[in-house]
Scaffold this motif. Structure first.
Motif, PDB file in Angstrom:
ATOM      1  N   ASP A 247      -1.829   5.419   1.872  1.00  0.00           N
ATOM      2  CA  ASP A 247      -0.436   5.186   2.266  1.00  0.00           C
ATOM      3  C   ASP A 247       0.409   4.988   1.015  1.00  0.00           C
ATOM      4  O   ASP A 247       0.837   3.870   0.716  1.00  0.00           O
ATOM      5  CB  ASP A 247      -0.358   3.962   3.172  1.00  0.00           C
ATOM      6  CG  ASP A 247       1.031   3.735   3.757  1.00  0.00           C
ATOM      7  OD1 ASP A 247       1.897   4.638   3.614  1.00  0.00           O
ATOM      8  OD2 ASP A 247       1.260   2.658   4.333  1.00  0.00           O
ATOM      9  N   PRO A 248       0.654   6.059   0.262  1.00  0.00           N
ATOM     10  CA  PRO A 248       1.324   5.890  -1.032  1.00  0.00           C
ATOM     11  C   PRO A 248       2.720   5.286  -0.947  1.00  0.00           C
ATOM     12  O   PRO A 248       3.171   4.631  -1.895  1.00  0.00           O
ATOM     13  CB  PRO A 248       1.371   7.309  -1.606  1.00  0.00           C
ATOM     14  CG  PRO A 248       1.119   8.214  -0.464  1.00  0.00           C
ATOM     15  CD  PRO A 248       0.277   7.453   0.503  1.00  0.00           C
ATOM     16  N   ASP A 249       3.411   5.466   0.177  1.00  0.00           N
ATOM     17  CA  ASP A 249       4.754   4.906   0.288  1.00  0.00           C
ATOM     18  C   ASP A 249       4.752   3.384   0.321  1.00  0.00           C
ATOM     19  O   ASP A 249       5.792   2.757   0.110  1.00  0.00           O
ATOM     20  CB  ASP A 249       5.453   5.443   1.543  1.00  0.00           C
ATOM     21  CG  ASP A 249       5.833   6.911   1.410  1.00  0.00           C
ATOM     22  OD1 ASP A 249       6.041   7.359   0.268  1.00  0.00           O
ATOM     23  OD2 ASP A 249       5.906   7.600   2.432  1.00  0.00           O
ATOM     24  N   HIS A 250       3.593   2.793   0.574  1.00  0.00           N
ATOM     25  CA  HIS A 250       3.479   1.336   0.567  1.00  0.00           C
ATOM     26  C   HIS A 250       2.501   0.848  -0.499  1.00  0.00           C
ATOM     27  O   HIS A 250       2.048  -0.303  -0.447  1.00  0.00           O
ATOM     28  CB  HIS A 250       3.061   0.835   1.949  1.00  0.00           C
ATOM     29  CG  HIS A 250       4.089   1.085   3.009  1.00  0.00           C
ATOM     30  ND1 HIS A 250       4.076   2.206   3.824  1.00  0.00           N
ATOM     31  CD2 HIS A 250       5.190   0.374   3.361  1.00  0.00           C
ATOM     32  CE1 HIS A 250       5.109   2.164   4.646  1.00  0.00           C
ATOM     33  NE2 HIS A 250       5.804   1.072   4.396  1.00  0.00           N
ATOM     34  N   ALA A 251       2.173   1.705  -1.436  1.00  0.00           N
ATOM     35  CA  ALA A 251       1.272   1.307  -2.517  1.00  0.00           C
ATOM     36  C   ALA A 251       2.010   0.410  -3.512  1.00  0.00           C
ATOM     37  O   ALA A 251       3.216   0.568  -3.726  1.00  0.00           O
ATOM     38  CB  ALA A 251       0.738   2.543  -3.233  1.00  0.00           C
ATOM     39  N   PRO A 252       1.328  -0.534  -4.136  1.00  0.00           N
ATOM     40  CA  PRO A 252       1.993  -1.448  -5.066  1.00  0.00           C
ATOM     41  C   PRO A 252       2.343  -0.833  -6.414  1.00  0.00           C
ATOM     42  O   PRO A 252       3.114  -1.415  -7.177  1.00  0.00           O
ATOM     43  CB  PRO A 252       0.975  -2.581  -5.238  1.00  0.00           C
ATOM     44  CG  PRO A 252      -0.349  -1.948  -4.952  1.00  0.00           C
ATOM     45  CD  PRO A 252      -0.080  -0.914  -3.906  1.00  0.00           C
ATOM     46  N   SER A 253       1.796   0.343  -6.723  1.00  0.00           N
ATOM     47  CA  SER A 253       2.046   0.958  -8.028  1.00  0.00           C
ATOM     48  C   SER A 253       1.994   2.475  -7.918  1.00  0.00           C
ATOM     49  O   SER A 253       1.068   3.032  -7.302  1.00  0.00           O
ATOM     50  CB  SER A 253       0.996   0.474  -9.042  1.00  0.00           C
ATOM     51  OG  SER A 253       1.141   1.121 -10.295  1.00  0.00           O
ATOM     52  N   ASP A 254       2.973   3.146  -8.491  1.00  0.00           N
ATOM     53  CA  ASP A 254       3.000   4.610  -8.606  1.00  0.00           C
ATOM     54  C   ASP A 254       2.982   5.352  -7.273  1.00  0.00           C
ATOM     55  O   ASP A 254       2.574   6.517  -7.216  1.00  0.00           O
ATOM     56  CB  ASP A 254       1.835   5.107  -9.478  1.00  0.00           C
ATOM     57  CG  ASP A 254       2.182   5.102 -10.956  1.00  0.00           C
ATOM     58  OD1 ASP A 254       3.307   4.700 -11.298  1.00  0.00           O
ATOM     59  OD2 ASP A 254       1.327   5.485 -11.772  1.00  0.00           O
TER      60      ASP A 254
END
Length: 283
Positions: A247-254
């Motif tokens: 879930d990259p849109d909610h990832a903490p980095s990048d």
């Protein structure tokens, strides 16, 4: 130190081989080590994909993002907690592991739990860090600084190999172009191969990063990851570096430049086809 030692043209990371004329291998994983459960979830999924595709895979994640844009940026679980997680991934899944180091003092400890030490682009000229990483005897993947020409990396590789460790890879991740923008010059890939003698990796996800583009954090244009990755593989590289996340849109980095995990298999399948075509005439 012997400054005449050359980089090895083929580097083995466990059972995975990287060579500019060999079939493509992949370095992949989430930007940040978020937790043990998350790391094992993503590593397990990537292992299954790699097995289906028949591609070499090295798992990548960072225990500390020491170069975040702002002080408020998430940095990760830290070195002490990460080492046990890295060791578990290697032991339980049989995957080789790559992570970044930022200080010379970290290198020996990290080398006990991983297969590849990675030198961040901002730190690629830090001599003490390079020497400490190489002295572990582990494979060292050094990212080309956004501020360097590709031929400048020959000096970086010489620092790494001067103590006798030939297991070096070099990674292209774009060059600074004005403010908050990177560009990828595909000429850099054969130049890196020719001037360093090392396997060349293309970092497809950081190449679409917009450093500091959101003010307090970096932005990115993940829709262009497949575009640049296909171009790099068509030119010819030893491997591609792809940060991926469920879930990259909610990832903490990048998050803005990471590939959604659900799209990873299709992308790598395409890249393998491009790689086969690009290297078919060189055998």
């Amino acid at each position: 130190m012997n400054a005449t030692v050359s980089a090895a043209p083929v580097v083995a990371v466990g059972s995975v081989q990287f060579g500019n004329a060999l079939p493509l291998s992949i370095i992949a994983g989430p930007c940040l080590l978020e937790s043990r459960a998350h790391a094992l979830e993503v590593a397990s999924a990537l292992k299954e994909i790699a097995a289906r595709l028949g591609v070499g895979l090295v798992y990548k994640t960072s225990f500390d993002k020491a170069n975040r844009t702002s002080l408020s940026g998430a940095r990760g679980v830290g070195l002490d907690q990460a080492l046990a997680i890295f060791a578990e991934i290697r032991a339980s899944l049989g995957l080789p592991v790559l992570t970044d180091v930022h200080e010379p003092e970290q290198c020996a400890r990290v080398a006990e739990a991983v297969d590849v030490l990675q030198i961040p682009a901002f730190l690629c000229r830090q001599t003490d860090l390079l020497l400490a990483a190489a002295a572990t005897g582990k494979v060292v993947n050094v990212k080309k600084g956004q501020f360097l020409a590709p031929w400048d990396m020959s000096n970086v590789v010489t620092k790494l190999t001067s103590g006798g460790n030939r297991n070096v890879m070099v990674t292209e991740r774009g060059a600074s172009f004005g403010y908050n923008t990177l560009v990828s010059d595909m000429r850099a890939l054969p130049i890196l191969a020719r001037t360093t003698g090392a396997p060349v990796i293309f970092d497809a996800t950081h190449s679409v990063q917009q450093p500091g583009g959101k003010g307090g954090s970096s932005g990115g244009e993940r829709e262009f990851v497949p575009v640049l990755a296909r171009a790099a593989v068509a030119v010819g590289v030893a491997g591609v570096f792809i940060e991926t996340h469920p879930d990259p849109d909610h990832a903490p980095s990048d998050g803005p430049n990471m590939v959604p995990l659900r799209e990873f298999e299709g992308l790598v399948r395409t890249l393998m086809a491009f790689d086969q075509l690009a290297k078919s005439g060189s055998k």
